[in-house]
Design a protein around this motif. Structure first.
Motif, PDB file in Angstrom:
ATOM      1  N   ASP A  48      28.317 108.961  -3.469  1.00  0.00           N
ATOM      2  CA  ASP A  48      28.735 110.303  -3.058  1.00  0.00           C
ATOM      3  C   ASP A  48      29.985 110.270  -2.191  1.00  0.00           C
ATOM      4  O   ASP A  48      31.035 110.738  -2.584  1.00  0.00           O
ATOM      5  N   GLY A  49      29.842 109.650  -1.019  1.00  0.00           N
ATOM      6  CA  GLY A  49      31.001 109.572  -0.136  1.00  0.00           C
ATOM      7  C   GLY A  49      31.596 108.180  -0.114  1.00  0.00           C
ATOM      8  O   GLY A  49      32.560 107.926   0.591  1.00  0.00           O
ATOM      9  N   SER A  50      31.013 107.274  -0.870  1.00  0.00           N
ATOM     10  CA  SER A  50      31.474 105.888  -0.780  1.00  0.00           C
ATOM     11  C   SER A  50      31.725 105.304  -2.168  1.00  0.00           C
ATOM     12  O   SER A  50      31.322 105.869  -3.179  1.00  0.00           O
ATOM     13  N   VAL A  51      32.398 104.179  -2.175  1.00  0.00           N
ATOM     14  CA  VAL A  51      32.664 103.480  -3.424  1.00  0.00           C
ATOM     15  C   VAL A  51      32.538 101.977  -3.136  1.00  0.00           C
ATOM     16  O   VAL A  51      32.972 101.507  -2.085  1.00  0.00           O
ATOM     17  N   THR A  52      31.877 101.255  -4.038  1.00  0.00           N
ATOM     18  CA  THR A  52      31.769  99.810  -3.866  1.00  0.00           C
ATOM     19  C   THR A  52      32.852  99.147  -4.716  1.00  0.00           C
ATOM     20  O   THR A  52      32.988  99.441  -5.900  1.00  0.00           O
ATOM     21  N   VAL A  53      33.622  98.278  -4.038  1.00  0.00           N
ATOM     22  CA  VAL A  53      34.728  97.607  -4.717  1.00  0.00           C
ATOM     23  C   VAL A  53      34.559  96.100  -4.593  1.00  0.00           C
ATOM     24  O   VAL A  53      33.911  95.603  -3.658  1.00  0.00           O
ATOM     25  N   SER A  54      35.128  95.363  -5.562  1.00  0.00           N
ATOM     26  CA  SER A  54      35.145  93.915  -5.441  1.00  0.00           C
ATOM     27  C   SER A  54      36.571  93.427  -5.574  1.00  0.00           C
ATOM     28  O   SER A  54      37.381  94.008  -6.297  1.00  0.00           O
ATOM     29  N   PHE A  55      36.863  92.371  -4.803  1.00  0.00           N
ATOM     30  CA  PHE A  55      38.173  91.711  -4.922  1.00  0.00           C
ATOM     31  C   PHE A  55      37.925  90.237  -4.653  1.00  0.00           C
ATOM     32  O   PHE A  55      37.281  89.871  -3.679  1.00  0.00           O
TER      33      PHE A  55
END
Ligand SMILES: Nc1ncnc2c1ncn2[C@@H]1O[C@H](COP(=O)(O)OP(=O)(O)OP(=O)(O)O)[C@@H](O)[C@H]1O
Ligand SMILES: [Mg+2]
Length: 356
Positions: A248-255
């Protein structure tokens, strides 16, 4: 809106120097057009001032369309990039020029010129010639010459660019105080991001004839929409990443081997699997010797280089296969680091740019 620019375009030959630019400036605010050389800042200002006619679009000042009004009837005054003082006229006559052209009587002229010169800190210098003034004093004459006609909108084209850093900083402060005191609407042009950030209520960043993003200095600095913008307004780490999931208010990212849940930018659509960039400012990190405990996202690295900048120590830290720029404030208060370090960063300091 005090100044409204709607879809203005200006072509020189086949190239568009300004390409469908729109923005609104409220009364009494300090608005800045920021962008690299050749992006169309001066051309935009000249159209507002009435020195160039737009090929398309409208300009309104105080609710009135001014496209067809000549420059001297728009209620604008412009301070030019090179000051453009008349070298064969005294300071007094330079400042009095607009009033003389407007046919103001001598006693009124005298009073307004002297008041304005005092106002910009040049009281008693009316008898000098431009070549007897320092660059900073010439700059004040140029501002006085524009102010004396009491414009509704003052247009300033890189007025500080020829001055040394110290004087530039001092005059910046003075300009801001002056603008506040007069409650006048300023449109200021610069290619200097520090100047834009420190002076403005609102900034439009231009690139190749277009407004790339407009907003408060805070929005532009911390929530740039593009990599160009992020890089243009200051030192930055732009790291390619992948969207793993969108909440909703967040996003999970990978690097690389890392994964983090960060704030989801507003007004930007993101989907799982999308390639994005993470934007992290150098001063958002904490840097500590390896083995320290992390606060938030932790990245282990090795110091590759460093530069002492006085108020900060800038480190280039190798993490995975990339060099990260990390600033440590007040280097005198802490030991200088070397070798293996731990970078940590609170996830809310990571900004996602929907561009790969
Ligand atoms: N009178 C002109 N005739 C032809 N081309 C022009 C003219 N004035 C500007 N241009 C071109 O239009 C583009 C925008 O110029 P402009 O002077 O608006 O840029 P700027 O953002 O003010 O740049 P700077 O920071 O160097 O002053 C440039 O490519 C420039 O070469
Ligand atoms: Mg210019």
């Amino acid at each position: 809106m005090h100044l409204r620019v709607s879809h203005i375009t200006k072509r020189f030959g086949s190239a568009a120097a300004v390409d469908d630019v729109s923005f609104d400036v409220p009364k009494g605010s300090f608005a800045t057009l920021l962008g690299p050389s050749g992006c169309g800042k001066t051309t935009t200002l000249r159209m507002i001032a009435g020195f160039y006619e737009p090929d398309a679009g409208d300009i309104e000042i105080g609710g009135r369309r001014v496209n067809d009004l000549p420059a001297h009837r728009r209620g604008t005054a412009m301070v030019f990039q090179d000051y453009a003082l008349f070298p064969h006229m005294t300071v007094y006559d330079n400042v009095a020029y607009g009033l003389r052209v407007a046919g103001r009587p001598r006693p009124e002229r005298d009073k307004r010129v002297n008041d304005t010169l005092t106002f910009v800190g040049l009281g008693g210098m009316g008898g000098r010639w431009p070549n007897q003034l320092s660059g900073g004093q010439q700059q004040r004459v140029a501002v006085a010459r524009a102010l004396v006609i009491e414009p509704q909108v003052l247009l300033l084209d890189e007025p500080l660019s020829n001055l040394d850093a110290k004087l530039r900083e001092q005059l910046r402060v003075e300009l801001r105080i002056l603008q506040r005191r007069l409650g006048m609407t300023f449109v200021y042009v610069t290619h200097d991001q520090d100047e834009a950030l420190s002076l403005s209520d609102w900034i439009a960043v231009m690139n190749a004839g277009k407004v790339e993003q407009a907003g408060t200095p805070w929005e532009i600095y911390y929530h740039p929409r593009t990599a160009f913008l992020a890089d243009f307004v200051g030192a930055v780490n732009l790291v390619p990443a992948r969207v793993e999931s969108v909440g909703d208010g967040s996003v999970t990212v990978s690097f690389g081997p890392h994964r983090a849940s960060v704030r989801r930018p507003v007004d930007v659509s993101l989907s799982t699997g999308q390639e994005v960039r993470l934007c992290m400012r150098p001063e958002s990190f904490t840097i500590a010797p390896a083995g320290a405990s992390a606060n938030g996202l932790a990245l282990s690295g090795t110091i590759a280089r460093r530069a002492f900048l006085g108020d900060t120590m800038r480190y280039w830290v190798k993490v995975d296969d990339r060099e990260w720029i990390v600033d440590q404030p007040d280097p005198g208060a802490t030991e200088t680091l070397d070798g293996a370090v731990l970078l940590s960063l609170r996830p809310e300091r990571v900004h996602v740019i929907a561009e790969s």
